[in-house]
Write an enzyme that holds these catalytic residues in place. Structure first.
Site, mmCIF file in Angstrom:
data_model
loop_
_atom_site.group_PDB
_atom_site.id
_atom_site.type_symbol
_atom_site.label_atom_id
_atom_site.label_comp_id
_atom_site.label_asym_id
_atom_site.label_seq_id
_atom_site.Cartn_x
_atom_site.Cartn_y
_atom_site.Cartn_z
ATOM 1 N N LYS A 67 -13.148 -0.839 6.706
ATOM 2 C CA LYS A 67 -13.789 -2.331 5.869
ATOM 3 C C LYS A 67 -14.754 -2.787 6.903
ATOM 4 O O LYS A 67 -16.001 -2.541 6.101
ATOM 5 C CB LYS A 67 -13.047 -2.509 5.458
ATOM 6 N N ASP A 119 0.057 -5.248 9.631
ATOM 7 C CA ASP A 119 -0.914 -4.468 9.003
ATOM 8 C C ASP A 119 -1.813 -5.167 8.690
ATOM 9 O O ASP A 119 -1.997 -6.051 7.752
ATOM 10 C CB ASP A 119 -0.708 -3.423 7.808
ATOM 11 N N TRP A 144 0.456 -1.352 -0.207
ATOM 12 C CA TRP A 144 0.097 0.177 0.023
ATOM 13 C C TRP A 144 0.989 0.977 -0.022
ATOM 14 O O TRP A 144 1.455 1.811 1.079
ATOM 15 C CB TRP A 144 -1.307 -0.189 0.948
HETATM 16 N N1 PMP Z 1 -4.139 -0.947 6.143
HETATM 17 C C1 PMP Z 1 -4.148 -1.234 5.158
HETATM 18 C C2 PMP Z 1 -2.991 -2.330 4.178
HETATM 19 C C3 PMP Z 1 -5.360 -0.518 3.920
HETATM 20 O O1 PMP Z 1 -5.135 -0.403 2.340
HETATM 21 C C4 PMP Z 1 -5.637 0.328 4.324
HETATM 22 C C5 PMP Z 1 -6.695 1.096 3.958
HETATM 23 N N2 PMP Z 1 -6.917 1.634 2.662
HETATM 24 C C6 PMP Z 1 -5.333 0.988 5.976
HETATM 25 C C7 PMP Z 1 -4.378 0.275 6.248
HETATM 26 C C8 PMP Z 1 -5.814 2.267 6.889
HETATM 27 O O2 PMP Z 1 -7.407 2.437 6.712
HETATM 28 P P1 PMP Z 1 -7.781 2.942 7.739
HETATM 29 O O3 PMP Z 1 -7.121 4.874 7.765
HETATM 30 O O4 PMP Z 1 -8.867 3.728 6.488
HETATM 31 O O5 PMP Z 1 -7.883 3.005 8.338
#
Ligand code: PMP
Length: 397
Positions: free
Chosen positions: A246, A211, A131
């Site tokens: 999500k 993560d 990411w």
């Molecule tokens: N890690 C990964 C691999 C992600 O894809 C995302 C969101 N796209 C996140 C962390 C962070 O998500 P958020 O900050 O929206 O909770």
């Protein structure tokens, strides 16, 4: 004048793609770029369990005063049980702690600050690809970065390259692992692969940072936690960032946490003292609403059941879209070539389409995906898989 010499930096390429999509007048346009879950109506819905929890909160909330630096303690306790399981040894031994953060992104940034300040000199190893925001936020925290291979030139998981690279990581370094639903590739490790990674992490004395942004979107809420729990049961020290964006549909409420497992209770308190101090300089105290929603759901059997069913519904929809796309490609003789799309997990798929093919898809069919060939499967429309397959077929050789 103060702002005359500020260089303009390019915008986020994925958001730029969204702008181009919005500006496209073709009514048959398809957006496979942005990474949010969409239902059969093209909406990113608020889960029913979240709505019900919010209604309760409106009636019962008594204050909007600050919550503490680590966030809400009940949220932390419930989230750790969801991630680590209620039976986790680290919980029984009181050496696991949860620091609430603004989303998974906030939790990752906090982990980055912790590594930079408290484990100076350690390099953080990221998968190639990963990411892209990982690079952005860890670099901003001042953590030295390196990459280990993950996807090969043949658009398959590069197991040999991965293991060989992990074996060479200097002792003490930190390795970031996607717990499930690898973003951007969709390629996940098997149980055997994870056991091998665990062995390497243990023998090289590496610190794993998981993560965990998609719990429930791969194989299921429990199954997706398999690797995290394996490491948490086996190793004395593990870092985990958990996102509720999500699986609870809480994207904009910025709900997540950094979970720390330490060798003992005293070491945990040492680490947590640092995390509270670091968080103070980042966002002071975390936003409360999303975490209160999660707490309300996880603490109530009926709401929790509704939520679990909803997560399972999202998971199954993504799995059936993956399967459906491969089936739609069958009449074009492309099912085998794209079979990996059905095997991958989570919101994203490395399709294997080249940048040139992606550009043609956009120019000739108004189908938008990132130039790496990453498609956001979770945003597909089941009614339009045939159209998409026809577009794919027209750009591949
Ligand atoms: N890690 C990964 C691999 C992600 O894809 C995302 C969101 N796209 C996140 C962390 C962070 O998500 P958020 O900050 O929206 O909770």
């Amino acid at each position: 004048m103060h702002f005359g010499q500020i260089p303009r930096v390019p915008g986020d390429p994925i958001l730029g793609l969204l702008d181009a999509f919005r500006a496209d007048a073709n009514p048959a346009k398809l957006d496979l770029g942005v990474g949010v879950y969409k239902d059969a109506h093209g909406q990113t819905p608020i889960p029913r369990a979240v709505k019900l929890a919010e209604q309760r909160l409106v009636d019962s909330e008594k204050t909007k005063s600050y919550i503490g630096g680590h966030g809400d303690a009940q949220f932390g306790a419930l989230l750790m049980r969801l991630v680590l399981s209620p039976r986790a040894v680290a919980l029984a031994e009181d050496r696991a702690g949860c620091t609430q953060a603004p989303g998974g992104t906030g939790a990752l940034r906090l982990a980055g600050e912790f590594i930079a300040r408290c484990l100076p000199g350690r390099t953080l190893w990221l998968s190639d690809p990963t990411w892209p925001i990982h690079q952005t936020l860890f670099a901003a925290a001042g953590v030295p970065l390196q990459h280990y291979p993950y996807v090969g030139a043949d658009n398959r998981l590069d197991r040999d390259g991965l293991f060989a690279a992990l074996e060479r990581i200097p002792a003490g370094d930190v390795v970031l692992l996607h717990a499930c639903c690898h973003n951007p590739s969709g390629f996940d490790l098997s149980h055997d692969d994870w056991l091998r990674v665990l062995e390497i992490v243990r023998s090289r004395e590496l610190l794993p940072l998981f993560d965990f942004a998609y719990q429930g979107f791969g194989e299921g809420l429990e199954e997706d936690a398999w690797a995290v729990r394996l490491f948490a049961e086996t190793l004395p020290e593990v870092l985990i960032t958990s996102s509720c964006s999500k699986n609870f549909g809480l994207y904009r409420e910025r709900t997540g946490a950094l979970i720390v497992i330490a060798a003992g209770h005293e070491q945990l308190l040492d680490v947590r003292s640092q995390l509270a101090a670091l968080a103070r300089g980042l966002w002071s105290t975390p936003p409360a609403h999303g975490a209160a929603v999660v707490t309300t759901i996880l603490a109530d059997d009926a709401l929790r059941q509704i939520w679990q069913d909803e997560v399972e519904g999202m998971r199954q929809r993504i799995a059936s879209l993956r399967q459906g796309l491969v089936e739609a490609l069958t009449p074009y003789g492309l099912a085998e070539r794209f079979a990996h799309i059905a095997e991958q997990r989570g919101m994203f798929s490395y399709t294997g389409l080249t940048a040139a093919q992606v550009r043609r898809l956009r120019a000739e069919h108004s189908v938008y995906l990132v130039e790496s060939g990453r498609a956001s499967v979770a945003g597909l429309d089941a009614e339009r898989l045939d159209e998409l397959a026809r577009a794919f077929a027209s750009v591949v050789d």
